[in-house]
Structure formats: structure tokens, C-alpha cells
Write an enzyme that holds these catalytic residues in place. Structure first.
Site, mmCIF file in Angstrom:
data_model
loop_
_atom_site.group_PDB
_atom_site.id
_atom_site.type_symbol
_atom_site.label_atom_id
_atom_site.label_comp_id
_atom_site.label_asym_id
_atom_site.label_seq_id
_atom_site.Cartn_x
_atom_site.Cartn_y
_atom_site.Cartn_z
ATOM 1 N N GLU A 1 0.853 -1.195 0.000
ATOM 2 C CA GLU A 1 0.000 0.000 0.000
ATOM 3 C C GLU A 1 0.884 1.239 0.000
ATOM 4 O O GLU A 1 1.797 1.361 0.813
ATOM 5 C CB GLU A 1 -0.919 -0.011 1.218
ATOM 6 N N THR B 1 -9.702 4.243 0.414
ATOM 7 C CA THR B 1 -10.681 5.318 0.245
ATOM 8 C C THR B 1 -11.764 5.271 1.307
ATOM 9 O O THR B 1 -12.098 6.287 1.921
ATOM 10 C CB THR B 1 -11.320 5.233 -1.157
ATOM 11 N N LYS C 1 -19.829 9.840 6.560
ATOM 12 C CA LYS C 1 -20.880 9.535 7.529
ATOM 13 C C LYS C 1 -20.683 10.318 8.818
ATOM 14 O O LYS C 1 -21.659 10.689 9.493
ATOM 15 C CB LYS C 1 -20.922 8.038 7.838
ATOM 16 N N HIS D 1 -42.028 -4.051 19.031
ATOM 17 C CA HIS D 1 -42.791 -2.804 18.980
ATOM 18 C C HIS D 1 -42.436 -1.940 20.203
ATOM 19 O O HIS D 1 -42.358 -2.459 21.312
ATOM 20 C CB HIS D 1 -44.295 -3.115 19.007
#
Length: 462
Positions: free
Chosen positions: A38, A45, A55, A439
């Protein structure tokens, strides 16, 4: 070229982004001797210039919106503005923590990590800064970079890419965003939350044009409500500097002006000058061509991630990298069903989907064989509490499985996991309807939609 012939790795990986490092970690786990090359930072990215930082910006924008709107929930708060240096500190802290964790993982799996710029030098070797790294197999995973359009130069000043936008030292007063896909609408959403005046230019008929048309229309309605402007159906012609910013002209002569122009027209593969073509690797428009097992036409070379013409998503890179590692380790592998990959656009509101659109289903099965159902989040208690609007749309083959789940609304990205299981396990609506959903949760909206599709709606009109 120095050649350390004493070390021949089982797998040499060129590129340490999502696809590359996933292959390295899984390969090492399976007993392969792996070298990971690398030139920048492991994580690529997604971690450093994509998924994670965007985000973080979107979450900061969500906090800003909540502060502005707190009175409607009976909470007295004052919004004093955006401290962009503070936002970047928060964003960079998230990245840093994940980066350190990833470095630790690579080290703990005993992957040989080589920092430097690599170039494919033979079907079984990569040259890195004067050193030849030999392998029985080579995996190409060099990723992608932001694209532009012919005649449109990204200068990093007033005409910027997503890379520049992520480190911008201010909130622009106004911005034109060229491209209404995932990257474009996410930045539009974040910048609007930060207080910018935003206009999105999209040449196709809808925002997020690869999504189901219903999802696109719901997002457009939400953006109008938020004051995010957009122009659809006319292509870009030119951009030029003005005294204070940039002017964009479209093919129909319409003009727009703003402080900055963000070019968000997609990402292109990083493959030029890396020796791929010289070694006989088949390519098309810069992409490396592969089969369903990620094999190139050269038997000792595979390729994954944004470098190949599949979905440009980090989790797709993970899956492709794992597939290659497992194949090389002799495990039985199954090709990826790309329709079954969850897709999320993290703007406000979120757009999430898995499977195929209604239009695609009709094309494949015939219009008379496709059933579509929409469940409005207005009937969902938790969505009401969160004050979010949207819909869940199900696409079903008549009397058969659900082949598409399309969701719009805040936090819908968190519901796509069950949607993925529904699609990939070819569930019938009645089977999902039998499951009891908690719920009050947004998750029960998926259950309610399937109850309705199975012919026994509860909190929905017949």
C-alpha cells in the site's frame, strides 16, 4: 531490481483498501503467506476519504438539525453554528481509532505489510521501490479516484472533488453539486445541515437514479421540504470562475452560481501506469475485467473492489477479497449475487435497498407477474416519534418471493440487514409476516409491510 528469491508469498496484494485488506486478513487466517502493498494508508478510500468521514459529517449535520429543531420535542436548546475545526477533529478521531485498530489486525494476522508504490512486473510479481515481491498469485486492488467530465478541471480551489470537500476549512455559503448520485446527495444533505445554500445538478431524470423510481421521488420531495434545490434532466456544459465563485452552464443555457462547485460524477479505477496491460491483463475503460470468481484472463492474477466493474461499495470489496482468499486456500466459493448486496445512501432521509427495482422486475418477469406494495412510515410508531417520513416498498413476483425491498426514511440503513435476508433467502411475504417484530421499532415497519403483502395488514389500510 533487487529480488528476494528466498521469499515467495502465497498471495501478493497490490492495494490496501477494503478489497485488498479483506483478502489479506482472510488469507492469513486460512494459513496463506500474504504480502500487502500500500502506497498510502491501509484502509484505503473507504476509511480515509469515503464511507467513514462522510458519515461522520452527516452525523454532525444531524446533530445540528436536532439542535435547531429541538423545540418541537419540548427541549429548549440554542444552535450557535458550526465549528468546522471541531467537526474535523471529531471526524478525524473516528478515522484514527479505526485506522489503529486495522493496523493492529494486519499485524496480529502476521501479514507482511509493505509500504510503497507498487507496479505489476510479471504475472507473479510486484515491484515496490526497488524491491521485487514474488507471489504464487497476485491480487490487484488499487481502487478508484474521483472522476471529472471532459473540459472540467478539478483545481481543489473553487472546483473541488469529494476528497477536497472532506477537508474544506469552512462551510461554503453556497454550493453547486454536479451529480445526484450517492456522493452528491450525501454532501448536499450534510452541507444543507451545516447551513449552506445547495443546488444539485443531475443530468438524468431523478436523484439517486439507480434506485427504484419511487425512492427517488420520495427523496426529491424530502429535499424540496429541506430547501435543497436540484435541477434534473439536463446535462452540464461548462463551468467558469466568477469574481466570487463559480458559474455553471447547462446544455439548455440555464446558469447557476455559487461559491464552490463539487464535482460528484462518480469514481474511476486506478489502473494507469501500473503494468496491468503490459502483463496482458484484459481491461475495459480502465477497469480490470474479471469472471464471477474475480479471476482475470491471466491465471495467476485476480482483481477486486473499485478496480473491477462491479458495485463500488466497501462491503462489496470486503466480499470480493474474502472470495479470492478462500478460493486460493482451496475452499468452495460461491459467486456474489450483486442484486443481493445492500445499498444505502446516508443522506437525510436515508435511502436503502436490496434486490431489484419494480421496473427491472417487470422487465425480467413481465408486468403482469409483478406485485408492488408501499407501506407508509406514518403508520409506524417509532418513525412518528423520530418525526421522520418515508415508505417501505416491496416488489414481489406474483405468488412468489420478494425480489426487491426499497426504503426511504431516517435510519432505514439500519433496517437493510433484515431486508437482505428476505431477498437472499427468497422469502415469501407470508413467511416474513409470521415473524414477530419488536414494537415500537422502525424494524416492525418491514414486518407490517409483509403483513400487508401477505393479505393481512395490521396498522395499514386494506
Amino acid at each position: 531490481m533487487a529480488n528476494d528469491a528466498s521469499t515467495v508469498f502465497d498471495l501478493v496484494i497490490l492495494g490496501g483498501g477494503s478489497g485488498g485488506y479483506a483478502a489479506a486478513l482472510r488469507g492469513a487466517q486460512l494459513g496463506l503467506d500474504v504480502a500487502l502493498i500500500e502506497k498510502d494508508k491501509v484502509g484505503g478510500t473507504c476509511l480515509h476519504r469515503g464511507c467513514i468521514p462522510t458519515k461522520a459529517l452527516l452525523h454532525a449535520g444531524e446533530i445540528a438539525d436536532q439542535a435547531r429543531e429541538s423545540a418541537q420535542f419540548g427541549v429548549k436548546a440554542t444552535f450557535e453554528g458550526i465549528d468546522i475545526a471541531g467537526v474535523h477533529k471529531y471526524k478525524d478521531g473516528v478515522i484514527s481509532g479505526l485506522y489503529k485498530g486495522l493496523q493492529g489486525l494486519v499485524a496480529s494476522r502476521k501479514v507482511t505489510y509493505i509500504e510503497g508504490e507498487g507496479r505489476l512486473s510479471s504475472p507473479t510479481s510486484v515491484d515496490v521501490d526497488g524491491r521485487r515481491v514474488q507471489g504464487r498469485h497476485v491480487l490487484l486492488a488499487t481502487g478508484s479516484v474521483p472522476k471529472s467530465l471532459p473540459g472540467l478541471e478539478i483545481d481543489g480551489d473553487r472546483i473541488i472533488s469529494s476528497d477536497h470537500a472532506l477537508v474544506l476549512d469552512r462551510v461554503p455559503k453556497s454550493a453547486i453539486i454536479l451529480g445526484g448520485g450517492v456522493i452528491g446527495v450525501e454532501f448536499a444533505s450534510a452541507w444543507k445541515s451545516f447551513g449552506a445554500d445547495v443546488t444539485v445538478i443531475e443530468g438524468l431524470k431523478h436523484l439517486v437514479p439507480v434506485e427504484d423510481e419511487n425512492s427517488s421521488k420520495l427523496l426529491e420531495r424530502a429535499f424540496r421540504k429541506r430547501g435543497i434545490k436540484f435541477n434534473l434532466g439536463t446535462f452540464f456544459q461548462k463551468a467558469e470562475y466568477t469574481q466570487d465563485g463559480v458559474k455553471v452552464t447547462l446544455a439548455d443555457g440555464k446558469e447557476f452560481e455559487a461559491e464552490v462547485l463539487l464535482v460528484a460524477v462518480g469514481r474511476g479505477p486506478v489502473s494507469q501506469g501500473l503494468g496491468y496491460e503490459e502483463q496482458g491483463v484484459a481491461m475495459d475503460r480502465g477497469y480490470v475485467l474479471v469472471d464471477e470468481y474475480m479471476r482475470t484472463n491471466v491465471p495467476t492474477i485476480s482483481a477486486v473492489g473499485d478496480l473491477v466493474p462491479t458495485l463500488q461499495l466497501a462491503h462489496v470489496g470486503f466480499a470480493e477479497g474474502i472470495l479470492v482468499a478462500e478460493r486460493l486456500a482451496g475452499l468452495k466459493t460461491v459467486p456474489i449475487d450483486y442484486d443481493g448486496v445492500p445499498r444505502v445512501t446516508y443522506c437525510h432521509p436515508e435511502v436503502a435497498s436490496v434486490g431489484i427495482t419494480e421496473a427491472k422486475a417487470k422487465e425480467i418477469y413481465g408486468a403482469d407477474k409483478v406485485v408492488a406494495l408501499k407501506y407508509n412510515l406514518a403508520g409506524n410508531g417509532k418513525s412518528k416519534i423520530l418525526n421522520t417520513a418515508g415508505e417501505i416498498k416491496l416488489v414481489q413476483v406474483k405468488d412468489g418471493a420478494v425480489v426487491g425491498v426499497h426504503m426511504v426514511g431516517d435510519r432505514m440503513g439500519e433496517q437493510v440487514g433484515e431486508a437482505q435476508l428476505i431477498y437472499n433467502w427468497e422469502a415469501l411475504p407470508a413467511e416474513v409476516a409470521q415473524l414477530i417484530h419488536a414494537h415500537p421499532t422502525q424494524n416492525e415497519a418491514l414486518g407490517e409491510a409483509h403483513l400487508a403483502l401477505a393479505g393481512k395488514p395490521l396498522h395499514a389500510h386494506d
